[in-house]
Scaffold this motif. Structure first.
Motif, PDB file in Angstrom:
ATOM      1  N   HIS A 103      19.128  24.104  32.741  1.00 51.44           N
ATOM      2  CA  HIS A 103      20.589  24.166  32.655  1.00 51.44           C
ATOM      3  C   HIS A 103      21.234  23.133  33.586  1.00 51.44           C
ATOM      4  O   HIS A 103      20.620  22.686  34.549  1.00 51.44           O
ATOM      5  CB  HIS A 103      21.080  25.572  33.022  1.00 51.44           C
ATOM      6  CG  HIS A 103      20.727  25.950  34.426  1.00 51.44           C
ATOM      7  ND1 HIS A 103      19.455  26.358  34.788  1.00 51.44           N
ATOM      8  CD2 HIS A 103      21.452  25.960  35.565  1.00 51.44           C
ATOM      9  CE1 HIS A 103      19.438  26.602  36.092  1.00 51.44           C
ATOM     10  NE2 HIS A 103      20.626  26.369  36.583  1.00 51.44           N
ATOM     11  N   SER A 104      22.475  22.824  33.291  1.00 50.72           N
ATOM     12  CA  SER A 104      23.226  21.881  34.112  1.00 50.72           C
ATOM     13  C   SER A 104      23.633  22.543  35.423  1.00 50.72           C
ATOM     14  O   SER A 104      24.113  23.672  35.429  1.00 50.72           O
ATOM     15  CB  SER A 104      24.482  21.429  33.373  1.00 50.72           C
ATOM     16  OG  SER A 104      25.323  20.688  34.246  1.00 50.72           O
ATOM     17  N   PRO A 105      23.481  21.853  36.546  1.00 57.48           N
ATOM     18  CA  PRO A 105      23.929  22.410  37.823  1.00 57.48           C
ATOM     19  C   PRO A 105      25.423  22.189  38.061  1.00 57.48           C
ATOM     20  O   PRO A 105      25.964  22.625  39.058  1.00 57.48           O
ATOM     21  CB  PRO A 105      23.100  21.629  38.842  1.00 57.48           C
ATOM     22  CG  PRO A 105      22.868  20.316  38.183  1.00 57.48           C
ATOM     23  CD  PRO A 105      22.760  20.600  36.709  1.00 57.48           C
ATOM     24  N   PHE A 106      26.098  21.528  37.127  1.00 57.10           N
ATOM     25  CA  PHE A 106      27.504  21.171  37.298  1.00 57.10           C
ATOM     26  C   PHE A 106      28.403  22.168  36.572  1.00 57.10           C
ATOM     27  O   PHE A 106      28.061  22.656  35.494  1.00 57.10           O
ATOM     28  CB  PHE A 106      27.762  19.758  36.774  1.00 57.10           C
ATOM     29  CG  PHE A 106      26.855  18.731  37.388  1.00 57.10           C
ATOM     30  CD1 PHE A 106      27.031  18.337  38.705  1.00 57.10           C
ATOM     31  CD2 PHE A 106      25.816  18.174  36.663  1.00 57.10           C
ATOM     32  CE1 PHE A 106      26.194  17.401  39.294  1.00 57.10           C
ATOM     33  CE2 PHE A 106      24.976  17.237  37.230  1.00 57.10           C
ATOM     34  CZ  PHE A 106      25.162  16.849  38.552  1.00 57.10           C
ATOM     35  N   THR A 107      29.558  22.447  37.141  1.00 55.88           N
ATOM     36  CA  THR A 107      30.496  23.362  36.499  1.00 55.88           C
ATOM     37  C   THR A 107      31.197  22.694  35.320  1.00 55.88           C
ATOM     38  O   THR A 107      31.485  23.352  34.328  1.00 55.88           O
ATOM     39  CB  THR A 107      31.546  23.874  37.503  1.00 55.88           C
ATOM     40  OG1 THR A 107      32.158  22.757  38.138  1.00 55.88           O
ATOM     41  CG2 THR A 107      30.907  24.750  38.558  1.00 55.88           C
ATOM     42  N   ASN A 108      31.474  21.403  35.409  1.00 55.10           N
ATOM     43  CA  ASN A 108      32.088  20.668  34.304  1.00 55.10           C
ATOM     44  C   ASN A 108      31.006  20.114  33.395  1.00 55.10           C
ATOM     45  O   ASN A 108      29.931  19.722  33.858  1.00 55.10           O
ATOM     46  CB  ASN A 108      32.954  19.514  34.817  1.00 55.10           C
ATOM     47  CG  ASN A 108      34.137  19.999  35.620  1.00 55.10           C
ATOM     48  OD1 ASN A 108      34.605  21.120  35.439  1.00 55.10           O
ATOM     49  ND2 ASN A 108      34.626  19.168  36.520  1.00 55.10           N
ATOM     50  N   ARG A 109      31.297  20.059  32.110  1.00 53.98           N
ATOM     51  CA  ARG A 109      30.352  19.517  31.145  1.00 53.98           C
ATOM     52  C   ARG A 109      30.134  18.025  31.422  1.00 53.98           C
ATOM     53  O   ARG A 109      31.089  17.284  31.655  1.00 53.98           O
ATOM     54  CB  ARG A 109      30.904  19.692  29.731  1.00 53.98           C
ATOM     55  CG  ARG A 109      29.954  19.208  28.661  1.00 53.98           C
ATOM     56  CD  ARG A 109      30.558  19.442  27.262  1.00 53.98           C
ATOM     57  NE  ARG A 109      29.699  18.927  26.246  1.00 53.98           N
ATOM     58  CZ  ARG A 109      29.687  17.649  25.855  1.00 53.98           C
ATOM     59  NH1 ARG A 109      30.482  16.768  26.410  1.00 53.98           N
ATOM     60  NH2 ARG A 109      28.870  17.250  24.910  1.00 53.98           N
ATOM     61  N   VAL A 110      28.889  17.604  31.385  1.00 55.95           N
ATOM     62  CA  VAL A 110      28.550  16.194  31.571  1.00 55.95           C
ATOM     63  C   VAL A 110      28.752  15.477  30.244  1.00 55.95           C
ATOM     64  O   VAL A 110      28.174  15.859  29.227  1.00 55.95           O
ATOM     65  CB  VAL A 110      27.087  16.035  32.060  1.00 55.95           C
ATOM     66  CG1 VAL A 110      26.699  14.571  32.132  1.00 55.95           C
ATOM     67  CG2 VAL A 110      26.910  16.720  33.400  1.00 55.95           C
ATOM     68  N   VAL A 111      29.607  14.449  30.253  1.00 59.30           N
ATOM     69  CA  VAL A 111      29.881  13.688  29.036  1.00 59.30           C
ATOM     70  C   VAL A 111      28.894  12.529  28.954  1.00 59.30           C
ATOM     71  O   VAL A 111      28.776  11.740  29.881  1.00 59.30           O
ATOM     72  CB  VAL A 111      31.337  13.156  29.051  1.00 59.30           C
ATOM     73  CG1 VAL A 111      31.616  12.333  27.808  1.00 59.30           C
ATOM     74  CG2 VAL A 111      32.320  14.307  29.175  1.00 59.30           C
ATOM     75  N   SER A 112      28.182  12.466  27.834  1.00 60.29           N
ATOM     76  CA  SER A 112      27.173  11.428  27.667  1.00 60.29           C
ATOM     77  C   SER A 112      26.941  11.188  26.188  1.00 60.29           C
ATOM     78  O   SER A 112      27.110  12.103  25.369  1.00 60.29           O
ATOM     79  CB  SER A 112      25.865  11.869  28.337  1.00 60.29           C
ATOM     80  OG  SER A 112      24.835  10.950  28.067  1.00 60.29           O
ATOM     81  N   ASN A 113      26.545   9.972  25.840  1.00 58.30           N
ATOM     82  CA  ASN A 113      26.171   9.671  24.455  1.00 58.30           C
ATOM     83  C   ASN A 113      24.783  10.208  24.134  1.00 58.30           C
ATOM     84  O   ASN A 113      24.417  10.324  22.977  1.00 58.30           O
ATOM     85  CB  ASN A 113      26.222   8.161  24.203  1.00 58.30           C
ATOM     86  CG  ASN A 113      27.624   7.626  24.253  1.00 58.30           C
ATOM     87  OD1 ASN A 113      28.588   8.342  23.997  1.00 58.30           O
ATOM     88  ND2 ASN A 113      27.759   6.354  24.602  1.00 58.30           N
ATOM     89  N   GLU A 114      24.014  10.489  25.159  1.00 53.80           N
ATOM     90  CA  GLU A 114      22.660  10.999  25.005  1.00 53.80           C
ATOM     91  C   GLU A 114      22.619  12.469  25.407  1.00 53.80           C
ATOM     92  O   GLU A 114      23.514  12.959  26.088  1.00 53.80           O
ATOM     93  CB  GLU A 114      21.690  10.210  25.898  1.00 53.80           C
ATOM     94  CG  GLU A 114      21.636   8.732  25.610  1.00 53.80           C
ATOM     95  CD  GLU A 114      20.977   8.411  24.288  1.00 53.80           C
ATOM     96  OE1 GLU A 114      20.063   9.164  23.878  1.00 53.80           O
ATOM     97  OE2 GLU A 114      21.371   7.425  23.651  1.00 53.80           O
TER      98      GLU A 114
END
Length: 86
Positions: free
Chosen positions: A16-27
């Motif tokens: 899972h992501s450790p960040f509260t905001n969604r990581v924006v990425s093309n991949e």
């Protein structure tokens, strides 16, 4: 070096992501446990807090990840002015 890093990252994958905001990425992002430290050189920090023109210099085994902090540059040193006479 890329093969070596890929193996090190594979051993540290988290689900899972450790960040509260969604990581924006093309991949599709991959997240790893943050226990490796690398050294980079770069031109500057952007206004968004990103590195401008980063260059990977290698991993460091002399520093723990929890000890890494963002360095604040010292203000430029002013050359001594001419001696003032009274």
């Amino acid at each position: 070096e890329l093969d070596r890093l890929a193996k090190l990252f594979a051993d540290r994958l988290v689900s899972h992501s450790p960040f509260t905001n969604r990581v924006v990425s093309n991949e599709s992002p991959h997240f790893v446990h943050p226990d490796l430290v690398c050294e980079v050189k770069f031109i500057e920090w952007t206004d968004e807090g990103l590195l401008r023109q980063p260059v990977y210099l290698g991993l460091r085994d002399d520093k723990r990840a929890v000890a890494v902090v963002r360095e604040v540059p010292a203000p430029p040193r002013r050359p001594p002015g001419p001696a003032q006479s009274m």
